[in-house]
Design a protein around this motif. Structure first.
Motif, PDB file in Angstrom:
ATOM      1  N   ARG A  74       0.827  -1.208   0.000  1.00 19.43           N
ATOM      2  CA  ARG A  74       0.000   0.000   0.000  1.00 19.43           C
ATOM      3  C   ARG A  74       0.864   1.261   0.000  1.00 19.43           C
ATOM      4  O   ARG A  74       0.534   2.253  -0.664  1.00 19.43           O
ATOM      5  N   LEU A  76       3.569   1.766  -1.411  1.00 15.54           N
ATOM      6  CA  LEU A  76       4.216   2.015  -2.696  1.00 15.54           C
ATOM      7  C   LEU A  76       3.512   3.108  -3.495  1.00 15.54           C
ATOM      8  O   LEU A  76       4.114   3.736  -4.369  1.00 15.54           O
ATOM      9  N   HIS A  77       2.221   3.322  -3.200  1.00 19.33           N
ATOM     10  CA  HIS A  77       1.478   4.357  -3.924  1.00 19.33           C
ATOM     11  C   HIS A  77       0.733   5.310  -3.001  1.00 19.33           C
ATOM     12  O   HIS A  77       0.183   6.303  -3.457  1.00 19.33           O
ATOM     13  N   GLU A  78       0.698   5.025  -1.689  1.00 15.54           N
ATOM     14  CA  GLU A  78       0.067   5.928  -0.730  1.00 15.54           C
ATOM     15  C   GLU A  78       1.147   6.555   0.150  1.00 15.54           C
ATOM     16  O   GLU A  78       1.885   5.844   0.820  1.00 15.54           O
ATOM     17  N   PRO A  79       1.273   7.888   0.170  1.00 14.68           N
ATOM     18  CA  PRO A  79       2.350   8.523   0.947  1.00 14.68           C
ATOM     19  C   PRO A  79       2.115   8.426   2.447  1.00 14.68           C
ATOM     20  O   PRO A  79       0.981   8.408   2.923  1.00 14.68           O
ATOM     21  N   SER A  83       5.716  11.269   1.902  1.00 19.32           N
ATOM     22  CA  SER A  83       6.280  10.622   0.719  1.00 19.32           C
ATOM     23  C   SER A  83       5.879   9.161   0.691  1.00 19.32           C
ATOM     24  O   SER A  83       5.514   8.568   1.722  1.00 19.32           O
ATOM     25  N   THR A  84       5.964   8.577  -0.507  1.00 21.57           N
ATOM     26  CA  THR A  84       5.737   7.138  -0.634  1.00 21.57           C
ATOM     27  C   THR A  84       6.993   6.386  -0.195  1.00 21.57           C
ATOM     28  O   THR A  84       8.051   6.978   0.066  1.00 21.57           O
ATOM     29  N   GLU A  86       8.931   4.464  -1.950  1.00 19.88           N
ATOM     30  CA  GLU A  86      10.031   4.605  -2.898  1.00 19.88           C
ATOM     31  C   GLU A  86      10.792   5.909  -2.684  1.00 19.88           C
ATOM     32  O   GLU A  86      12.027   5.940  -2.782  1.00 19.88           O
ATOM     33  N   THR A  87      10.074   6.989  -2.389  1.00 21.56           N
ATOM     34  CA  THR A  87      10.731   8.281  -2.176  1.00 21.56           C
ATOM     35  C   THR A  87      11.605   8.256  -0.932  1.00 21.56           C
ATOM     36  O   THR A  87      12.730   8.770  -0.931  1.00 21.56           O
TER      37      THR A  87
END
Length: 286
Positions: A74, A76-79, A83-84, A86-87
């Motif tokens: 989750r 991976l696309h919800e900050p 930030s997410t 990945e960031t």
């Protein structure tokens, strides 16, 4: 230079190469059972973790492995914390790359020079021996005072964690160079700089690469300590925000991501080390 020297060392005898076919077969036969045992150990740990989560039955105290995996996907696309996942990961990798790269650029040449020039060794070694026993986390107050919570603070702490291993590895490699190669180089008229670049550096390369693997692990661990205190992004900062919000899933996601990235770094450097050993004609390590 080193290749040109070896034929002139008529008195030097080398040990015969060991037959590798039988040894390779034995290693291959031994690796498969160990992998199965390792998989069983991981499965047992996950099972115990799931059972503990069911017995505690308090999601604010311990989340189940399935909940952590679902939260990982989750994020991976919800900050979270701005930030997410990945960031946050990229922020940690940038700090790691800067601190580790700086330690290699300074530490490896310094170690080689200390191992070759006795005067420099006598000048630098006492101060280095004092500083290398200061834990990286002890540099946090200086990092905060000098850089605040910006990019430079964590980089300083990561550098402090990786720098000693780089120096020690290069220093040890330079000190262990075969003295007969050095004598032959001097007989051929080579000067200090050429001996350093063409004899000492190639001979010390296995020790340097091994030291880089240790330094990378130290750098990644130091990054975690730095981001817990002097950062506003990154995987460890993610854990801090999860703890502040009493969201155990976020804390466990940060720990999982840190462990996976650390495992990947170790795997990459181990393979790099084996590749260097193979190119230099050394036996592969199991």
């Amino acid at each position: 230079m080193e290749q040109a020297l070896k034929p002139r060392l008529s008195g030097v005898s080398t040990a015969p190469a060991k037959p590798r076919g039988h040894t390779g077969a034995m290693l291959a036969a031994d690796v498969a059972p160990r992998r199965w045992i390792g998989a069983l150990g991981i499965a047992a740990f996950l099972g115990a973790w799931q059972l503990a989560a069911l017995l505690i039955a308090d999601p604010s105290t311990l989340a189940s492995p399935l909940a952590v995996v679902a939260g990982f996907v989750r994020m991976l696309h919800e900050p979270f914390a701005g930030s997410t996942l990945e960031t946050h990961l990229l922020a940690s990798l940038r700090r790691f790359g800067a601190g580790f790269g700086l330690s290699v650029l300074i530490g490896v040449p310094l170690g080689l020079l200390m191992g070759w020039f006795k005067m420099l060794d006598a000048l630098v070694k006492p101060l280095f021996d004092l500083l290398r026993f200061i834990a990286p986390i002890a540099w946090v107050p200086f990092a905060v005072l000098w850089f605040g919570t910006g990019f430079g603070g964590p980089v300083l702490i990561i550098f402090a964690g990786a720098f000693p291993a780089c120096v020690i590895g290069a220093y040890g490699g330079a000190r262990l160079v075969d003295g007969r190669l050095l004598e032959a180089a001097r007989m051929l008229g080579a000067r200090d700089l050429r001996i350093l670049l063409e004899v000492i550096v190639p001979s010390a390369m296995p020790a340097i690469v091994s030291a880089l693997r240790v330094a990378a692990g130290n750098a990644w661990q130091s990054l975690v300590g730095a981001e817990l205190i002097v950062a506003t992004s990154g995987l460890a900062y993610l854990m801090v925000r999860g703890q502040m919000n009493r969201t155990i899933v976020i804390v466990l996601i940060g720990m999982l991501a840190i462990g996976l990235v650390g495992l990947l770094i170790e795997w990459l450097f181990r393979h790099f080390e084996r590749d260097v050993q193979r190119r230099l004609g050394q036996a592969d390590q199991p």
